[in-house]
Design an enzyme around this catalytic site. Structure first.
Site, PDB file in Angstrom:
ATOM      1  CG  ASP A 311      24.121 -13.935  45.026  1.00 30.20           C
ATOM      2  OD1 ASP A 311      23.309 -14.674  45.629  1.00 30.20           O
ATOM      3  OD2 ASP A 311      23.911 -12.736  44.841  1.00 30.20           O
ATOM      4  CG  ASP A 314      24.520 -19.324  49.835  1.00 32.52           C
ATOM      5  OD1 ASP A 314      25.446 -19.926  50.415  1.00 32.52           O
ATOM      6  OD2 ASP A 314      23.848 -18.419  50.377  1.00 32.52           O
ATOM      7  N   GLY A 316      25.675 -20.120  42.628  1.00 32.87           N
ATOM      8  CA  GLY A 316      26.748 -20.183  41.634  1.00 32.87           C
ATOM      9  C   GLY A 316      26.454 -19.257  40.473  1.00 32.87           C
ATOM     10  CB  ALA A 393      15.969 -14.662  42.907  1.00 31.32           C
ATOM     11  CE1 TYR A 395      20.062  -5.359  42.502  1.00 25.89           C
ATOM     12  CE2 TYR A 395      22.259  -6.301  42.454  1.00 25.89           C
ATOM     13  CZ  TYR A 395      21.429  -5.205  42.532  1.00 25.89           C
ATOM     14  OH  TYR A 395      21.960  -3.955  42.637  1.00 25.89           O
ATOM     15  CD  GLU A 396      18.767  -9.816  36.250  1.00 20.28           C
ATOM     16  OE1 GLU A 396      18.250  -9.109  37.144  1.00 20.28           O
ATOM     17  OE2 GLU A 396      18.147 -10.726  35.669  1.00 20.28           O
ATOM     18  CE1 TYR A 397      25.476  -8.203  42.490  1.00 18.23           C
ATOM     19  CE2 TYR A 397      24.288 -10.269  42.365  1.00 18.23           C
ATOM     20  CZ  TYR A 397      24.657  -9.144  43.068  1.00 18.23           C
ATOM     21  OH  TYR A 397      24.202  -8.951  44.335  1.00 18.23           O
ATOM     22  CG  HIS A 447      21.178  -4.427  49.656  1.00 14.68           C
ATOM     23  ND1 HIS A 447      20.099  -3.609  49.337  1.00 14.68           N
ATOM     24  CD2 HIS A 447      21.809  -4.665  48.485  1.00 14.68           C
ATOM     25  CE1 HIS A 447      20.082  -3.385  48.036  1.00 14.68           C
ATOM     26  NE2 HIS A 447      21.121  -4.014  47.490  1.00 14.68           N
ATOM     27  CG  HIS A 449      25.524  -5.653  46.091  1.00 11.85           C
ATOM     28  ND1 HIS A 449      24.686  -6.619  45.595  1.00 11.85           N
ATOM     29  CD2 HIS A 449      24.772  -4.531  46.207  1.00 11.85           C
ATOM     30  CE1 HIS A 449      23.474  -6.103  45.415  1.00 11.85           C
ATOM     31  NE2 HIS A 449      23.503  -4.835  45.772  1.00 11.85           N
TER      32      HIS A 449
END
EC number: 1.4.3.-
Lengths: 679, 679
Positions: A311, A314, A316, A393, A395-397, A447, A449
């Site tokens: 992220d 690919d 940013g 898309a 997901y949020e960080y 998955h 992270h």
């Protein structure tokens, strides 16, 4: 548009610089149409910056600033070739523009994603599949284009895999991730050709079928006006006020707060960067940033094996940073920072409020009560928080850099947003061992992270040493007669390399300055890394995903600083065949003792979804902290004033209770029955 | 003094009950002088409580409440014998009073500590040693009596080791821990006899010397009016307001907040206890409490090898709980809970404000932005915090139980206060491998803080199963063709026993109810424990300290519930020879599958002091969380209203900067020099 003064070496790119870059490149490639992927500041040459920032710190006359370099990635539309250029903004010249090898794809930009998304929805093959779904009136389809994780070392095309979803209601917050389709077209991003229509497994095995009419199920929605149940009504306002204003001050991107000084950096790739951190005018860190993040998925079936987003590289985090809103994303007295990025035509776009900064109260920092006198010293833990929120898309960080008054700095990451889901016929009690059913017809695969925090330290100077200390029992001999003794065992990382964390040995990584000794401990001044020991990458050593993300196979990497070595998985991650990052740089086996070193910490979350993580996930928190350890001569927060009611103005809960809550208790039985007489 | 209604089964002891206990015992032992160590509620019989609280929860007619039992520890002053008695408060009768075996010492009480402290200061042998110090005028001596950690299985005396310190200034917050003396008397607590004068090593080896004149060094002070440096003046007020009041309501010790309901318990031993936790009227936990905590020290030399406090069993967190003050220990709208304890004469003492409760804002709980529409759902993380702060002589522990709106409950422990120090002649650059020099003449030895959180779960009912899940790569075979697959591997703890944490396998412990299946995941409803993987006890298997604290040698223990099995290191820890706690109970190998189980989590801090931890330590945080995992059908916080400016009333930082900060920047060089023209 011209400004009178140039930016500070650590300042983010300006709109004028984006325009300047386009002018220079147009002049360099006359008559050629260029499609701009990225126009940003190129990291300045560190040795030139050091001279400059040390003069600032020591209040000496400033030397000439380092060259202001710009970094540009673009496609030539005539040949399709992908280029990287470095420009000198001071001289308004090009340093170089080089065509990159055919396999290098470069990152995905927002215009590109939007273009693929739109094109996909119009493609006859896609429309034919949608037709077969025989959707009820009002139900439509959308798609999220994904980077095409590598599974073939000979693939030179720029590919996108579009994951398709049904849209139950026309609402700006409809949760399409609840209704994934079972077909997924793959497109060439440059030629816009359909490469292949993938069909997704519908059951617990690898079997796929042709597209069948959809059996309607209900979307699991998160938007408040799409919920079946009413919202809570018993949450009362909680208001933070700073009547005398905040304790920080800001000058451009320079921040001053409670003996801290640093600069807020921002670029399209990493988003928020913290530069030139000093405490009480002593150097601590040259640069802190999340250098990479990869998310490999554990579902073993095609095409999910290619789901491995990077992220940072690919797309940013800066590119995807949310424009934050007062009263929503931050609470209290808020300072916002803006950024700029380019669009594909080279126009500057203003990214307003991409970083917010505020103070917060984090409970108590230190307390001691003298039990003889009853006298207490109580100091609260005021913090300064810089926050960036990125939407990738689904997901949020949320990234928070948190500074406190005891000279600690913490990076807190919160994972939230919507799980990446896959279709799954689960109505008959079916489950898979690599995912969780999160709603009717939808499963969320396991998955990971994996984050890489890049720490470029400057502990009281720019030459530092990384070492680790383990806590180990003393041998059972005459020096340990009662068998209780334990000591710490130090291991210096003399040359570039890796290390493991160890809970069992209470391993602590430290950064020290061998040139400066603490006058009381008699040891070099140091900061320690409170690492987040995490499970490392689960993909096989023989998988493409391993070679592409080797940074995520070890928690600790130490390299000697070199300009342009900023990204743990290398400069170009999109469809990369292998990383050219930390795993390459450590091979040099550079001396890293009393040198300009960089410490890379890989940490993360193995995220086997809970159903409670759907449709939007309550945040999962992971945190890493840098703490002084023998850097000061005593607790650096001792001079923080006592916490007092005069200052804090708290209020006491009335002892008389409102009728509401008593009524609730007595509804559980009559009062006389609840209690029993004992006299 | 009589109340009309009796307490709820989970309510803390009342002053009337303390008096009742004394009356019953005086009647039982006529003419005998008794010295009361502890008069408290005895944990009610669980099976009787369950019937009662289930009726409350289900709003059915209440059955008779469980017997109200009282727990009393006392010494007979005629024989010196140590007794335990159980009383029935309802019937005002004694259930039993039994003399305990000679080796059982029972906990230390506050009157006892004060008595030893005073007696020590008057003892001729102590005065003689002080004389030898030849202290300058104004400098005096004080002592902290310590529990006498066991090093001899035949020691039946009740012993105290007094650590002596010099007091530089007569100030209620003078830090005597900065000036430890090199002699340490040992007293018999019952006979008040001096058993021995210990001499402490002065250097890096085991050598001790007779007491020499003190070479004055400066105290490292923490009290704000004893600091050399001025306090910070740039910290601005930060005020939390709840104009509509808090979101919680309280009825006695019953708390209602955001679908949570629980009871606040309190006793002298554990202090804060959380009982009967339900969420949305579904059972979650019967009881949560920190059941024990031990602090072994790593300095291998006598008498330090006996420093191994058990701060729950030896004294008690409730006993040592701070009386909290508005605006200091909590911020915002605060509800306080009180407690009661007895003094040695059996009088009730009111412990005012020993627990505080308030709401806090913890940043964002969940967020998603739909990148197509830009529409965002943002929900902040409002929390309810219950806090207790305990002062154990030099040191402080802050315990926070934190409830949130996503049905998570966290135990956060903050370690602060003053390090336990030892004398050390460090003026010549001397160091030891088991400690840190923290000031002139003073060293802080390495040590561990090992906590046991006792979780008595009731996940949708009182029969639960503990298991753990590891994340493991799939075998490299045809079911994993791309080598990316990973799954979770479950291990059920069928019988009472222990387990290890594992970062490398991302091991997660879960509590499930095998009788209730989640309708979407098709798995039993469950909560997971976000454990804090920690280094376990470092003392040798052959040391006394190991046998006394076996709970601290494994991170996870599972037992079948039995009444009276509450304390991980057993009922009596003071001078214990071995624990009679979890390590004993797991030996029964009870079936623990779909049973009334208890999960004990040992976690802690290996604390190798930093000099920054002195003279008062910035808090070190460790946290454990219980999270729903397949308990609900979706994110339980979905119905929390959107975060909005209307509600939060945040304020924007003015773009115009005050002169102050610009002035600071330009003091680093003239503005013209700081910036450089680029066109």
């Amino acid at each position: 548009m011209a400004t009178n003064y140039g930016p500070h070496p650590f300042d983010p790119i300006t709109p004028e610089e984006i325009k300047l870059a386009v002018r220079i490149l147009e002049a360099t490639f006359p008559g050629v149409s260029l499609r701009y992927k990225r126009i940003d500041v190129n990291e300045p040459i560190k040795k030139d910056v050091i001279a400059y920032i040390e003069a600032e710190r020591l209040r000496r006359p400033l030397p000439p600033p380092p060259a202001r370099l710009l970094y540009v990635l673009f496609h030539r539309l005539d040949t399709g070739a992908f280029y990287k250029a470095i420009l000198n903004a001071d001289k308004r010249t090009i340093v170089y523009a080089k065509e990159l090898p055919k396999g290098v794809q470069g990152p995905i930009d927002i215009d590109e994603i939007a273009g693929i998304e739109e094109m996909c929805m119009k493609h006859p093959a896609v429309l034919a599949e949608i037709e077969k779904l025989q959707l009820p009136a009002g139900v439509t389809v959308c798609n999220d284009p994904w980077m095409y994780g590598t599974d073939n070392d000979n693939e030179d095309r720029r590919l996108f895999q579009c994951f398709m979803y049904m849209v139950e209601v026309d609402h700006p917050q409809n949760n399409h991730y609840s209704l994934p389709c079972k077909f997924s077209p793959v497109f060439d991003g440059l030629t816009q050709e359909l490469i292949r229509m993938d069909y997704l497994p519908g059951g617990a095995d690898f079997e796929t079928t042709s597209t069948q009419p959809w059996k309607p199920v209900k979307t699991v929605q998160y938007a408040h006006d799409l919920l079946d149940e009413p919202l809570r009504t018993d949450l009362k306002p909680y208001i933070v006020q700073q009547p005398e204003g905040p304790s920080f001050s800001v000058d451009g991107n320079s921040v001053y707060w409670q003996k801290w000084r640093f600069r807020v950096g921002f670029n399209a790739r990493e988003g928020l960067i913290i530069y030139n951190v000093t405490y009480d005018n002593r150097n601590l860190f040259y640069r802190l940033a999340v250098s990479e993040m990869t998310v490999p998925y554990g579902d073993p079936r095609a095409p999910y094996h290619r789901k491995q987003a990077f992220d940072v590289g690919d797309t940013g985090f800066g590119m995807n940073a949310n424009q934050l809103a007062l009263g929503c994303d931050c609470l209290g007295h808020i300072k916002y920072f803006d950024g700029y990025r380019n669009d594909s035509k080279g126009n500057p776009l203003h990214l307003k409020n991409v970083v917010c900064m505020h103070e917060q109260d984090n409970g108590l920092q230190h307390k001691h009560t003298n039990y003889r006198s009853g006298a207490a010293t109580v100091v609260r833990n005021r913090q300064l928080v810089l926050q960036m929120i990125c939407t990738v898309a689904n997901y949020e960080y949320i990234f928070n850099y948190i500074f406190d008054q005891a000279a600690n700095v913490e990076l807190e990451v919160r994972a939230t947003g919507i799980l990446s889901t896959v279709p799954f016929d689960n109505e008959n009690g079916q489950t898979v061992p690599w995912g969780t059913n999160v709603g009717p017809g939808v499963m969320a695969p396991f998955h990971q992270h994996m984050f890489s925090l890049r720490i470029d330290p400057a502990i009281d100077g720019f030459k530092n040493t990384i070492y680790y200390e383990d806590s180990v029992p003393m041998p059972e001999d005459e020096k340990n007669p009662y068998l209780v003794g334990y000591t710490s065992e130090s291991t210096v990382m003399h040359t570039a390399g890796t290390a493991n964390t160890s809970v069992d040995r209470h391993r602590v990584f430290k950064i020290r300055n061998d040139n400066i000794t603490n006058p009381i401990t008699y040891k070099p001044v140091a900061y320690k890394l409170m690492a987040a020991p995490s499970q490392m990458l689960l993909v096989s050593k023989n998988a493409h995903g391993f070679r592409r993300a080797e940074f995520a196979t070890k928690p600790i990497w130490v390299t000697k600083y070199q300009d342009d070595e900023l990204y743990a998985a290398g400069e170009f991650t999109n469809q990369s065949r292998r990383a050219e990052g930390v795993e390459t740089w450590v091979q040099r086996k550079d001396n890293t003792e009393n040198e300009d070193v960089v410490l890379w910490h890989t940490f993360g979350l193995t995220h086997n979804p809970r159903i409670e993580d759907f449709p939007v996930m309550p945040m999962e928190r992971v945190s890493v902290m840098l703490k002084p350890d023998g850097f000061f001569n005593k607790n650096p927060a001792l001079d923080v004033p006592q916490s007092s009611q005069l200052f804090n103005r708290s209020s006491l809960h009335p002892e008389e209770q409102p009728a509401g809550c008593c009524a609730r208790a007595s509804s559980a039985g009559s009062k006389a029955k609840l209690y029993k007489r004992i006299e």
